[in-house]
Write an enzyme that holds these catalytic residues in place. Structure first.
Site, PDB file in Angstrom:
ATOM      1  N   HIS A  31     -37.684  11.201   9.801  1.00  0.00           N
ATOM      2  CA  HIS A  31     -36.840  11.533   8.641  1.00  0.00           C
ATOM      3  C   HIS A  31     -37.435  12.681   7.808  1.00  0.00           C
ATOM      4  O   HIS A  31     -36.846  13.758   7.668  1.00  0.00           O
ATOM      5  CB  HIS A  31     -36.711  10.325   7.702  1.00  0.00           C
ATOM      6  CG  HIS A  31     -36.233   9.065   8.326  1.00  0.00           C
ATOM      7  ND1 HIS A  31     -34.922   8.856   8.656  1.00  0.00           N
ATOM      8  CD2 HIS A  31     -36.886   7.916   8.656  1.00  0.00           C
ATOM      9  CE1 HIS A  31     -34.783   7.634   9.152  1.00  0.00           C
ATOM     10  NE2 HIS A  31     -35.960   7.053   9.170  1.00  0.00           N
ATOM     11  N   ASP A  32     -38.587  12.408   7.206  1.00  0.00           N
ATOM     12  CA  ASP A  32     -39.103  13.314   6.179  1.00  0.00           C
ATOM     13  C   ASP A  32     -39.529  14.694   6.703  1.00  0.00           C
ATOM     14  O   ASP A  32     -39.387  15.695   5.974  1.00  0.00           O
ATOM     15  CB  ASP A  32     -40.262  12.642   5.427  1.00  0.00           C
ATOM     16  CG  ASP A  32     -39.789  11.425   4.641  1.00  0.00           C
ATOM     17  OD1 ASP A  32     -38.575  11.348   4.330  1.00  0.00           O
ATOM     18  OD2 ASP A  32     -40.622  10.552   4.349  1.00  0.00           O
TER      19      ASP A  32
END
Ligand code: BDR
Ligand code: CA
Length: 315
Positions: free
Chosen positions: A245-246
């Site tokens: 995600h990040d």
């Protein structure tokens, strides 16, 4: 000659995927100048996220990066954490030593405010990778900073994927919906990496091997981290591996051409018990609500993982 690297502050709750996002940024000094890392409570409580941020800096060989501790709970709610995904420490997987580098004394929110006031207006980008508590607190405490922020590029929310922590909400937004609401209403130029794109950034076996085969402490640790937290997603979604995600946030800042999205209106649900923290994105343009964010929907996953392996291989 002045550096062309973009000045960023990474606001984070590490988290294995936060860790990879930070490693990518620290490995890319020609693109990104990390002014500081601000920790927030999220995946695990603040005492662990600030410690994990320092562990990652040391893993990157960058013990001189300034790490600050920020808010230890959401603006008006109890903290919800995600040990079921990230493990007890938040960084389960590799066995990394406790950090020796110091935690800065200043509160993260004051660091964000002071930095935005000290740097030339429009030259600092905020990169939130966790709940938006530090960001919203800074905006409330010092409203003058809003117009000084170059851009906010954040991981949070979902439209097509709807939710992960509840059926209708993504974790970072759900944990502090009031903070998200303040941020999305701020008028700041916002780019959002929702689950719609991050669920396409999957660590397959071959991509995990590529990290391990770097043979460096950072490469091996990334392989171990993704090995650990892919268990959760594989079981839940039947996916090939862990979604990174990040790192979509820091990859976007380095190679925006890897990503595509739409400039749309995004509103945050703060009232309904059923859909609390939902990011209501007007992807299809069916309202007359003014666009306030670029909502990313797709990425070149092979290009993304090639960038990650190349840069992390430098550490
Ligand atoms: C987000 O929540 C956290 O668990 C991850 O670090 C990521 O920032 C994904 O929903
Ligand atoms: Ca995170």
């Amino acid at each position: 000659m002045a550096s062309l690297a973009r000045k960023i502050i990474i606001d984070t709750d590490p988290g294995q995927d936060d860790a990879v996002a930070i490693l990518l940024a620290l490995a890319s000094p020609e693109d990104l100048d990390v002014l500081g890392i601000t920790a927030v409570a999220g995946n695990v409580p603040l005492d662990l996220t600030q410690k994990n941020a320092r562990i990652i800096c040391e893993l990157a060989g960058k013990a001189d990066v300034k790490v600050f501790a920020g808010c230890d709970r959401p603006l008006g709610r109890d903290l919800v954490t995600a040990e079921h995904v990230h493990g007890k420490t938040g960084l389960d997987g590799p066995d990394l030593p406790d950090p020796k580098m110091p935690l800065q004394g200043q509160h993260a929110v004051d660091f964000i405010i002071d930095t935005l006031r000290a740097e030339r207006s429009g030259t600092v980008t905020l990169c939130p990778l966790g709940p938006l508590t530090n960001i919203a607190t800074a905006l409330q405490k010092a409203p003058d900073i809003a117009q000084r922020i170059q851009q906010i590029v954040l991981m949070g929310g979902a439209y097509f994927e709807v939710g992960n922590i509840t059926p209708t909400a993504e974790f970072n937004i759900y944990v502090d919906p009031e903070a998200a609401d303040i941020t999305f209403k701020s008028g700041i130029d916002i780019v959002v990496m929702p689950l719609d794109v991050t669920h396409k950034a999957l660590v397959t076996r071959a991509r995990n091997d590529a990290f391990r085969d770097l043979g460096t402490p950072a490469g091996i640790a990334v392989a171990q981290m993704t090995d650990f937290f892919e268990r959760f997603d594989k079981e839940k979604y039947g996916s090939a591996g862990a979604p990174l995600h990040d790192p979509c946030v820091t990859a976007y800042l380095i190679k925006p051409e890897l990503f595509t999205g739409r400039h749309v209106n995004v509103e945050i649900e703060t009232q309904s018990e059923l859909t609390l923290g939902m990011t209501v994105a007007d992807w299809w343009g069916v309202t007359d609500r003014a666009p306030n964010a670029t909502f990313i929907g797709d990425l070149d996953a092979d290009g993304f993982f090639a960038l990650l392996a190349e840069r992390i291989g430098r550490l």
